[in-house]
Design a protein around this motif. Sequence first.
Motif, PDB file in Angstrom:
ATOM      1  N   ALA A   1       8.045  -0.643  -2.820  1.00 35.92           N
ATOM      2  CA  ALA A   1       7.616  -1.322  -1.597  1.00 35.92           C
ATOM      3  C   ALA A   1       8.777  -1.605  -0.658  1.00 35.92           C
ATOM      4  CB  ALA A   1       6.893  -2.627  -1.960  1.00 35.92           C
ATOM      5  N   ASP A   2       9.942  -1.933  -1.230  1.00 36.94           N
ATOM      6  CA  ASP A   2      11.057  -2.277  -0.350  1.00 36.94           C
ATOM      7  C   ASP A   2      11.717  -1.061   0.291  1.00 36.94           C
ATOM      8  OD1 ASP A   2      12.332  -1.289  -2.611  1.00 36.94           O
ATOM      9  OD2 ASP A   2      13.776  -2.943  -2.776  1.00 36.94           O
ATOM     10  N   THR A   3      11.265   0.138  -0.069  1.00 37.31           N
ATOM     11  CA  THR A   3      11.794   1.351   0.564  1.00 37.31           C
ATOM     12  C   THR A   3      10.889   1.877   1.679  1.00 37.31           C
ATOM     13  OG1 THR A   3      10.728   2.899  -0.986  1.00 37.31           O
ATOM     14  CG2 THR A   3      12.896   2.009  -1.602  1.00 37.31           C
ATOM     15  N   ALA A   4       9.773   1.195   1.937  1.00 36.30           N
ATOM     16  CA  ALA A   4       8.880   1.613   3.021  1.00 36.30           C
ATOM     17  C   ALA A   4       9.599   1.486   4.361  1.00 36.30           C
ATOM     18  CB  ALA A   4       7.616   0.758   3.010  1.00 36.30           C
ATOM     19  N   ILE A   5       9.174   2.302   5.326  1.00 34.79           N
ATOM     20  CA  ILE A   5       9.870   2.417   6.612  1.00 34.79           C
ATOM     21  C   ILE A   5       9.241   1.467   7.629  1.00 34.79           C
ATOM     22  CG2 ILE A   5      10.658   3.998   8.392  1.00 34.79           C
ATOM     23  CD1 ILE A   5      11.732   4.584   5.579  1.00 34.79           C
ATOM     24  N   VAL A   6       9.977   0.400   7.976  1.00 35.88           N
ATOM     25  CA  VAL A   6       9.450  -0.681   8.805  1.00 35.88           C
ATOM     26  C   VAL A   6      10.248  -0.802  10.103  1.00 35.88           C
ATOM     27  CG1 VAL A   6       9.112  -3.189   8.942  1.00 35.88           C
ATOM     28  CG2 VAL A   6       8.594  -1.974   6.810  1.00 35.88           C
ATOM     29  N   GLY A   7       9.527  -1.011  11.198  1.00 36.30           N
ATOM     30  CA  GLY A   7      10.151  -1.306  12.476  1.00 36.30           C
ATOM     31  C   GLY A   7       9.555  -2.570  13.069  1.00 36.30           C
ATOM     32  N   LEU A   8      10.366  -3.287  13.840  1.00 37.06           N
ATOM     33  CA  LEU A   8       9.907  -4.510  14.498  1.00 37.06           C
ATOM     34  C   LEU A   8      10.232  -4.466  15.986  1.00 37.06           C
ATOM     35  CD1 LEU A   8      11.030  -7.410  12.109  1.00 37.06           C
ATOM     36  CD2 LEU A   8       8.828  -6.218  12.160  1.00 37.06           C
ATOM     37  N   GLY A   9       9.372  -5.125  16.752  1.00 40.37           N
ATOM     38  CA  GLY A   9       9.663  -5.354  18.153  1.00 40.37           C
ATOM     39  C   GLY A   9      10.336  -6.701  18.345  1.00 40.37           C
ATOM     40  N   GLY A  10      10.722  -6.973  19.561  1.00 43.70           N
ATOM     41  CA  GLY A  10      11.342  -8.251  19.881  1.00 43.70           C
ATOM     42  C   GLY A  10      11.635  -8.315  21.365  1.00 43.70           C
ATOM     43  N   GLN A  11      12.017  -9.495  21.837  1.00 44.68           N
ATOM     44  CA  GLN A  11      12.328  -9.685  23.247  1.00 44.68           C
ATOM     45  C   GLN A  11      13.475 -10.666  23.372  1.00 44.68           C
ATOM     46  OE1 GLN A  11       8.419 -10.295  25.637  1.00 44.68           O
ATOM     47  NE2 GLN A  11       8.045 -11.003  23.572  1.00 44.68           N
ATOM     48  N   PHE A  12      14.256 -10.495  24.423  1.00 45.95           N
ATOM     49  CA  PHE A  12      15.286 -11.485  24.697  1.00 45.95           C
ATOM     50  C   PHE A  12      15.591 -11.508  26.190  1.00 45.95           C
ATOM     51  CE2 PHE A  12      17.847  -7.629  23.808  1.00 45.95           C
ATOM     52  CZ  PHE A  12      18.581  -7.551  24.982  1.00 45.95           C
ATOM     53  N   PHE A  13      16.215 -12.597  26.595  1.00 48.23           N
ATOM     54  CA  PHE A  13      16.864 -12.681  27.901  1.00 48.23           C
ATOM     55  C   PHE A  13      18.124 -13.490  27.690  1.00 48.23           C
ATOM     56  CE2 PHE A  13      17.933 -14.217  32.097  1.00 48.23           C
ATOM     57  CZ  PHE A  13      17.712 -13.090  32.883  1.00 48.23           C
ATOM     58  N   MET A  14      19.256 -12.896  28.061  1.00 49.64           N
ATOM     59  CA  MET A  14      20.547 -13.503  27.766  1.00 49.64           C
ATOM     60  C   MET A  14      21.336 -13.813  29.030  1.00 49.64           C
ATOM     61  SD  MET A  14      22.240 -11.406  24.563  1.00 49.64           S
ATOM     62  CE  MET A  14      21.670  -9.739  24.941  1.00 49.64           C
ATOM     63  N   ARG A  15      22.014 -14.930  28.975  1.00 50.94           N
ATOM     64  CA  ARG A  15      23.132 -15.226  29.851  1.00 50.94           C
ATOM     65  C   ARG A  15      24.183 -15.921  28.981  1.00 50.94           C
ATOM     66  NH1 ARG A  15      22.893 -11.623  33.620  1.00 50.94           N
ATOM     67  NH2 ARG A  15      21.190 -11.859  35.140  1.00 50.94           N
ATOM     68  N   ARG A  16      25.391 -15.952  29.446  1.00 51.21           N
ATOM     69  CA  ARG A  16      26.452 -16.515  28.605  1.00 51.21           C
ATOM     70  C   ARG A  16      26.205 -17.992  28.324  1.00 51.21           C
ATOM     71  NH1 ARG A  16      29.658 -12.543  27.596  1.00 51.21           N
ATOM     72  NH2 ARG A  16      29.960 -10.874  29.138  1.00 51.21           N
TER      73      ARG A  16
ATOM     74  N   ARG B   1       0.821  -1.207   0.000  1.00 51.94           N
ATOM     75  CA  ARG B   1       0.000   0.000   0.000  1.00 51.94           C
ATOM     76  C   ARG B   1       0.863   1.270   0.000  1.00 51.94           C
ATOM     77  NH1 ARG B   1      -4.379  -0.623  -2.196  1.00 51.94           N
ATOM     78  NH2 ARG B   1      -5.409   1.007  -0.976  1.00 51.94           N
ATOM     79  N   TYR B   2       2.024   1.218   0.607  1.00 50.76           N
ATOM     80  CA  TYR B   2       2.974   2.339   0.562  1.00 50.76           C
ATOM     81  C   TYR B   2       3.336   2.652  -0.895  1.00 50.76           C
ATOM     82  CZ  TYR B   2       7.359   4.858   1.715  1.00 50.76           C
ATOM     83  OH  TYR B   2       8.381   5.790   1.828  1.00 50.76           O
ATOM     84  N   GLU B   3       3.613   1.601  -1.657  1.00 51.40           N
ATOM     85  CA  GLU B   3       3.926   1.797  -3.076  1.00 51.40           C
ATOM     86  C   GLU B   3       2.692   2.257  -3.841  1.00 51.40           C
ATOM     87  OE1 GLU B   3       5.065  -1.232  -6.628  1.00 51.40           O
ATOM     88  OE2 GLU B   3       6.612  -1.006  -5.055  1.00 51.40           O
ATOM     89  N   HIS B   4       1.531   1.693  -3.523  1.00 51.97           N
ATOM     90  CA  HIS B   4       0.282   2.090  -4.177  1.00 51.97           C
ATOM     91  C   HIS B   4       0.035   3.589  -4.060  1.00 51.97           C
ATOM     92  CE1 HIS B   4      -4.019   2.128  -5.234  1.00 51.97           C
ATOM     93  NE2 HIS B   4      -4.211   2.811  -4.114  1.00 51.97           N
ATOM     94  N   TYR B   5       0.340   4.167  -2.885  1.00 53.73           N
ATOM     95  CA  TYR B   5       0.080   5.590  -2.673  1.00 53.73           C
ATOM     96  C   TYR B   5       1.195   6.486  -3.203  1.00 53.73           C
ATOM     97  CZ  TYR B   5      -3.930   4.362   0.226  1.00 53.73           C
ATOM     98  OH  TYR B   5      -5.145   3.892   0.663  1.00 53.73           O
ATOM     99  N   GLY B   6       2.170   5.907  -3.881  1.00 56.87           N
ATOM    100  CA  GLY B   6       3.163   6.709  -4.589  1.00 56.87           C
ATOM    101  C   GLY B   6       4.315   7.226  -3.755  1.00 56.87           C
ATOM    102  N   HIS B   7       4.577   6.603  -2.635  1.00 59.97           N
ATOM    103  CA  HIS B   7       5.666   7.086  -1.786  1.00 59.97           C
ATOM    104  C   HIS B   7       7.016   6.466  -2.150  1.00 59.97           C
ATOM    105  CE1 HIS B   7       2.723   9.063   0.677  1.00 59.97           C
ATOM    106  NE2 HIS B   7       2.104   7.923   0.939  1.00 59.97           N
ATOM    107  N   GLY B   8       7.014   5.461  -2.996  1.00 60.20           N
ATOM    108  CA  GLY B   8       8.250   4.795  -3.392  1.00 60.20           C
ATOM    109  C   GLY B   8       8.026   3.306  -3.534  1.00 60.20           C
TER     110      GLY B   8
END
Length: 391
Positions: A228-243, A219-226
């Motif tokens: 599709a692979d240039t759309a601005i995407v962010g993701l969440g995530g979670q972790f818990f680390m120990r060595r 839809r980003y490409e459909h609306y003429g912003h550029g």
Amino acid sequence: MQIGIFTVSDVTTDPTTGRTPSEHERIKAGVAIAKKAEDIGLDVFALGEHHNEPFYSSSPTTTLGYIAAQTSRLLLSTSTTLITTNDPVKIAEDYAMLQHLSDGRVDLMMGRGNTGPVYPWFGKDIRQGVALAVENYALLRRLWTEDVVDWQGKFRTPLQGFTSTPRPLDGIPPFVWHGSIRTPEIAEQAAYYGDGFFHNNIFWTMDHTKRMVELYRRRYEHYGHGAADTAIVGLGGQFFMRRNSQDAVNEFRPYFDVAPVYGHGPSLEDFTAQTPLTVGSPQEVLERTLSFRDGVGHYQRQLFLIDHAGLPLKTVLEQLDLLGEILPDLRKGFAEGRPAHIPEAPTHASMVAAARAAGTLAEAHVPVGADDVTGQSPYEQAEASSFAVEA
């Protein structure tokens, strides 16, 4: 690639000690975590908005303004600003003010939140949630981009000759992400305006996340912003680390089992298999995070949830130290194979530079004084004065 952390601001009993931190402790811990994030070289700290227990963050701009005064580089954001129940006028004012105080180190993520009762508390109807998000954001954009606004809609009183103050820094509003876990209409809204889309995929399979991001890109490409692979995407995530991986599992399990955001549900093993939650060694977290590109392509922002479920501040700071150790490899991994045409996430500096290059950077607004009795806009007054002189 922007890499950072976000908090949902929960106040939760530590299941291993039975101790519940006070709101004051959690608020001060949030500040300490943000400062640590800058110290280890992260790019972003984002704070949620809630108006109910067990969460403390009812006023993100107050907290972020305080953090801005104690940091110099960290980009400050929200991990939801409630576009449905907040007044768009107040959002426009508060975040423009934060823009000035932080010298442009601010953006924000619009969302509908995850607490039904907040709607009637603020005089809204949850059944109108999507419609509220659409109308309120349309007004917010006008308040930031137009000096004088005449407006009438369905969900708030009309505006006539209204000027939101302060005006955005350098005439450039904060960049906006639209956050959603499951609502296609929000991905559509982000695409329509050419804004960022943040899929906080902490509860969902990568297959679901992929479908939502692909919808936004199309839809980003459909609306003429550029493309599709240039759309601005962010993701969440979670972790818990120990060595040692098993040490991480053993230590985190009691926190996972009672976590307010996902406790009392699937087992830790099922949840880590089906969602982005990674509990293990730093190398496992590194490899799992870099694999997100396989689902959504090259993207611009990765935020991790790490201070929740009653984890003590000491443990959270240790998690940040471990993240700092793998941060160079995360950056290197995300950069590998990244095509040159894929943009970085917008910042105030990059948006100012783009406006200057396009010749659209506005001069700083200088109010000439408003009539406090009639409420006439200072910009309307200025236009009238100019007309009188010309006449």
